[in-house]
Design a protein around this motif. Sequence first.
Motif, PDB file in Angstrom:
ATOM      1  N   TRP A 487       0.844  -1.201   0.000  1.00 47.90           N
ATOM      2  CA  TRP A 487       0.000   0.000   0.000  1.00 47.90           C
ATOM      3  C   TRP A 487       0.879   1.251   0.000  1.00 47.90           C
ATOM      4  CZ3 TRP A 487      -5.209   0.607  -0.379  1.00 47.90           C
ATOM      5  CH2 TRP A 487      -5.740   1.859  -0.051  1.00 47.90           C
ATOM      6  N   THR A 488       0.669   2.219  -0.884  1.00 46.34           N
ATOM      7  CA  THR A 488      -0.217   2.108  -2.042  1.00 46.34           C
ATOM      8  C   THR A 488       0.573   1.757  -3.305  1.00 46.34           C
ATOM      9  OG1 THR A 488       0.051   4.484  -2.380  1.00 46.34           O
ATOM     10  CG2 THR A 488      -1.879   3.787  -1.160  1.00 46.34           C
ATOM     11  N   SER A 489       1.825   2.143  -3.342  1.00 45.48           N
ATOM     12  CA  SER A 489       2.640   1.795  -4.507  1.00 45.48           C
ATOM     13  C   SER A 489       4.061   1.437  -4.074  1.00 45.48           C
ATOM     14  CB  SER A 489       2.674   2.953  -5.513  1.00 45.48           C
ATOM     15  OG  SER A 489       3.194   4.138  -4.902  1.00 45.48           O
ATOM     16  N   HIS A 490       4.157   0.730  -2.921  1.00 47.60           N
ATOM     17  CA  HIS A 490       5.458   0.350  -2.373  1.00 47.60           C
ATOM     18  C   HIS A 490       5.710  -1.147  -2.562  1.00 47.60           C
ATOM     19  CE1 HIS A 490       5.997   4.210  -0.296  1.00 47.60           C
ATOM     20  NE2 HIS A 490       4.704   4.138   0.003  1.00 47.60           N
ATOM     21  N   LYS A 491       6.913  -1.535  -2.227  1.00 44.12           N
ATOM     22  CA  LYS A 491       7.249  -2.953  -2.059  1.00 44.12           C
ATOM     23  C   LYS A 491       8.239  -3.005  -0.900  1.00 44.12           C
ATOM     24  CE  LYS A 491       8.807  -7.162  -4.336  1.00 44.12           C
ATOM     25  NZ  LYS A 491       9.373  -7.789  -5.558  1.00 44.12           N
ATOM     26  N   LYS A 492       7.685  -3.072   0.310  1.00 47.71           N
ATOM     27  CA  LYS A 492       8.493  -2.887   1.511  1.00 47.71           C
ATOM     28  C   LYS A 492       9.235  -4.142   1.937  1.00 47.71           C
ATOM     29  CE  LYS A 492       5.001   0.417   3.109  1.00 47.71           C
ATOM     30  NZ  LYS A 492       3.930   0.638   4.103  1.00 47.71           N
ATOM     31  N   ALA A 493       8.647  -5.331   1.687  1.00 45.36           N
ATOM     32  CA  ALA A 493       9.232  -6.573   2.204  1.00 45.36           C
ATOM     33  C   ALA A 493       9.611  -7.529   1.079  1.00 45.36           C
ATOM     34  CB  ALA A 493       8.249  -7.258   3.156  1.00 45.36           C
ATOM     35  N   LYS A 494      10.712  -8.262   1.291  1.00 44.82           N
ATOM     36  CA  LYS A 494      11.122  -9.256   0.290  1.00 44.82           C
ATOM     37  C   LYS A 494      10.361 -10.566   0.478  1.00 44.82           C
ATOM     38  CE  LYS A 494      14.927 -11.642   2.665  1.00 44.82           C
ATOM     39  NZ  LYS A 494      16.283 -12.201   2.516  1.00 44.82           N
ATOM     40  N   LYS A 495       9.862 -10.793   1.694  1.00 47.69           N
ATOM     41  CA  LYS A 495       9.089 -12.004   1.964  1.00 47.69           C
ATOM     42  C   LYS A 495       7.895 -11.659   2.846  1.00 47.69           C
ATOM     43  CE  LYS A 495      12.559 -15.692   1.630  1.00 47.69           C
ATOM     44  NZ  LYS A 495      13.286 -16.760   2.363  1.00 47.69           N
ATOM     45  N   LEU A 496       6.754 -12.257   2.537  1.00 44.99           N
ATOM     46  CA  LEU A 496       5.544 -12.132   3.331  1.00 44.99           C
ATOM     47  C   LEU A 496       5.183 -13.528   3.803  1.00 44.99           C
ATOM     48  CD1 LEU A 496       3.577  -9.834   0.847  1.00 44.99           C
ATOM     49  CD2 LEU A 496       5.038  -9.115   2.753  1.00 44.99           C
ATOM     50  N   ILE A 497       5.223 -13.752   5.104  1.00 45.33           N
ATOM     51  CA  ILE A 497       5.074 -15.110   5.634  1.00 45.33           C
ATOM     52  C   ILE A 497       3.840 -15.220   6.516  1.00 45.33           C
ATOM     53  CG2 ILE A 497       6.171 -16.960   6.950  1.00 45.33           C
ATOM     54  CD1 ILE A 497       8.866 -15.762   6.252  1.00 45.33           C
ATOM     55  N   VAL A 498       2.977 -16.156   6.184  1.00 46.33           N
ATOM     56  CA  VAL A 498       1.796 -16.462   6.989  1.00 46.33           C
ATOM     57  C   VAL A 498       2.187 -17.527   8.015  1.00 46.33           C
ATOM     58  CG1 VAL A 498      -0.545 -17.401   6.978  1.00 46.33           C
ATOM     59  CG2 VAL A 498       0.228 -15.932   5.097  1.00 46.33           C
ATOM     60  N   ILE A 499       1.834 -17.294   9.272  1.00 46.33           N
ATOM     61  CA  ILE A 499       2.129 -18.231  10.355  1.00 46.33           C
ATOM     62  C   ILE A 499       0.806 -18.724  10.955  1.00 46.33           C
ATOM     63  CG2 ILE A 499       3.159 -18.538  12.637  1.00 46.33           C
ATOM     64  CD1 ILE A 499       5.303 -18.157  10.624  1.00 46.33           C
ATOM     65  N   THR A 500       0.647 -20.045  11.076  1.00 46.29           N
ATOM     66  CA  THR A 500      -0.502 -20.621  11.775  1.00 46.29           C
ATOM     67  C   THR A 500      -0.008 -21.730  12.698  1.00 46.29           C
ATOM     68  OG1 THR A 500      -1.030 -22.483  10.296  1.00 46.29           O
ATOM     69  CG2 THR A 500      -1.842 -20.292   9.650  1.00 46.29           C
ATOM     70  N   GLN A 501      -0.888 -22.239  13.533  1.00 47.14           N
ATOM     71  CA  GLN A 501      -0.562 -23.434  14.284  1.00 47.14           C
ATOM     72  C   GLN A 501      -0.565 -24.623  13.315  1.00 47.14           C
ATOM     73  OE1 GLN A 501      -3.433 -21.728  14.515  1.00 47.14           O
ATOM     74  NE2 GLN A 501      -5.077 -22.938  15.396  1.00 47.14           N
ATOM     75  N   PRO A 502       0.060 -25.754  13.660  1.00 44.64           N
ATOM     76  CA  PRO A 502       0.091 -26.917  12.762  1.00 44.64           C
ATOM     77  C   PRO A 502      -1.320 -27.375  12.398  1.00 44.64           C
ATOM     78  CG  PRO A 502       1.673 -27.208  14.531  1.00 44.64           C
ATOM     79  CD  PRO A 502       0.854 -25.993  14.882  1.00 44.64           C
ATOM     80  N   SER A 503      -1.456 -27.896  11.175  1.00 39.99           N
ATOM     81  CA  SER A 503      -2.758 -28.341  10.684  1.00 39.99           C
ATOM     82  C   SER A 503      -2.578 -29.583   9.835  1.00 39.99           C
ATOM     83  CB  SER A 503      -3.417 -27.239   9.849  1.00 39.99           C
ATOM     84  OG  SER A 503      -4.515 -27.738   9.112  1.00 39.99           O
ATOM     85  N   ASP A 504      -3.606 -30.455   9.817  1.00 39.77           N
ATOM     86  CA  ASP A 504      -3.523 -31.640   8.971  1.00 39.77           C
ATOM     87  C   ASP A 504      -3.746 -31.300   7.497  1.00 39.77           C
ATOM     88  OD1 ASP A 504      -6.191 -31.068   9.074  1.00 39.77           O
ATOM     89  OD2 ASP A 504      -6.850 -33.080   9.630  1.00 39.77           O
ATOM     90  N   ASP A 505      -4.041 -30.004   7.210  1.00 39.79           N
ATOM     91  CA  ASP A 505      -4.189 -29.552   5.826  1.00 39.79           C
ATOM     92  C   ASP A 505      -2.885 -28.921   5.324  1.00 39.79           C
ATOM     93  OD1 ASP A 505      -5.824 -29.540   3.632  1.00 39.79           O
ATOM     94  OD2 ASP A 505      -6.749 -27.619   4.064  1.00 39.79           O
ATOM     95  N   PHE A 506      -1.794 -29.258   5.990  1.00 39.93           N
ATOM     96  CA  PHE A 506      -0.490 -28.659   5.742  1.00 39.93           C
ATOM     97  C   PHE A 506      -0.039 -28.848   4.296  1.00 39.93           C
ATOM     98  CE2 PHE A 506       4.230 -28.755   6.105  1.00 39.93           C
ATOM     99  CZ  PHE A 506       4.424 -27.492   6.631  1.00 39.93           C
TER     100      PHE A 506
END
Length: 540
Positions: A487-506
């Motif tokens: 937002w709005t015309s940036h690229k601030k991060a080289k990686k965007l990482i989603v973190i969740t607890q472990p899941s059997d849908d891994f």
Amino acid sequence: MSINEIASKINKLTVGTRPFGSLQEIRNRRGHSTRSWKPFASSSKYREYAFHDGGRKELQFNIAHDFLHSIDVFRYGVAFSFSEDRIVKNSKETFQAAVERFNIYYSSDRAYFKGFHLWYYSNKELANYFEDVKEIDDTLFQPGNFVFIGKYFEKDVEEISDDDIEEIIKTFDYLIPLYEYVQFGTSNIEKRIARLCWNDNGWIMPSGSYGKSTNGKTHEAKSSYGYEEWVFDISKLINGYHYGFLQPVHNQRDAYESRTFNAWLYSINGATKKRYWIGEIKNLEVLSEQDAEIIKKEYIRRGWLEEMKDQIIASGVSVDGLFGGKGIDQFNVRYLPANLKLRDNYIEIPLEHPINEQTRYNFTHYKDDFDVKVPDQTNDFAFTLSHNVADSNEDTTLERRIQVREPKLIEIQYLHDAISKALTKKLKEKYGNENVRAEHPAGYGSNRIDIVVKDNDDLIFYEIKSYISLRTSIREAIGQLMEYSLWTSHKKAKKLIVITQPSDDFENAKVYFKHLRDNFNLPLYYQSFDLEKNILSEIF
């Protein structure tokens, strides 16, 4: 690590703390002699493989170095060894009943084996490999054969990591009910129906009086809460299990004590009278009165009971008399979080469904007639235009609609905060204290990024989500990460990482994130964080 070191580490991490660590206690209760309380004994560890002590004549928990498609693999799961020797003189006679029970278990719940594979050896030579588990037929059940059901890493033994060992333990925990049924002939796990009191907060915490039953004879009508309102709060684990309460079990607890069920869950919104299928809990264990008392004391010791009281107050309900009496009045079931199978979106049950004929809070036997048609989940998307609905431009009349509160999944805030704290500490150990910050300002408004890491001249953004549903967590996290970085015309991060607890849908999550990167060139990645074991998975 060697096979011996891996087996020893599994022993150390499970005895007294995890379901698999109770394997020898289970065997001992069934009259089987034990030389050690550890699952793997020195006599059952070999250079290339290991199996649980006493497993030669049983469905054995097994780890081994192996080959598959000419690739080194490390496999883990359960197996039947039909070879004949001084211990097993007649494999057909020794294993006949166990094989029959395995086939019954498989045919009654094929979904249980999702993600597992089957392969077998004939006279020590690989005979066949099946991507999916199948019944053990006459071809497989022959003297000299070795049949394995499980999973594998494409790694040699020396490459197995602590994260891999945790994955092995989780799988062994998951397989304990199969082992008990196959080996000891425990009565087949019955499927029952259980009604939950209404809850707007995903059964994570109390939601107040809205939607509760108006029948004055019920606890929820009198008190505006039910003890089931925490039944999905899997942030609270004791030795890997979540403990909860089901009113239908409570009504006839003497008949169900120490038994295991698969529970099909539904709820009724008392305000709208709509019924919803919520999901299922596999291998739900009913507690004894003694065990429930121990759990209540542990909840008090950990401060969880006080937290639950505060949540009741916050929902606008009086706490007079709350949590008085025996432990069995508040805790009567337990399950492993991996066995909680909730719908991403609860399914409304039609009026003609036979569930409408059921009496209140009976733990009813499940029948095929109770099956609810699930909307098509395939990805065969095609644009369709209904000829029964007029074009919206043709009718500009706005109707006044009655707003109703539909059930929804909510995030487990305690679990979110606990993961954030533990993950921040772990990342500081890797990147240095000065390069990791939790709750970092996003740079506009009051928005904050869960964790930001400075990696040399680049930034990594982490967004933590703790919904019970993995897909809901991913859906919510991706939008925030994209906004924070772009937002709005940036690229601030080289990686965007989603973190969740472990899941059997891994496995599906891994495929999905790779698909996003390949098709949209987005720097989106996924990791899970096991709070109980303080383990961050590999990045995918």
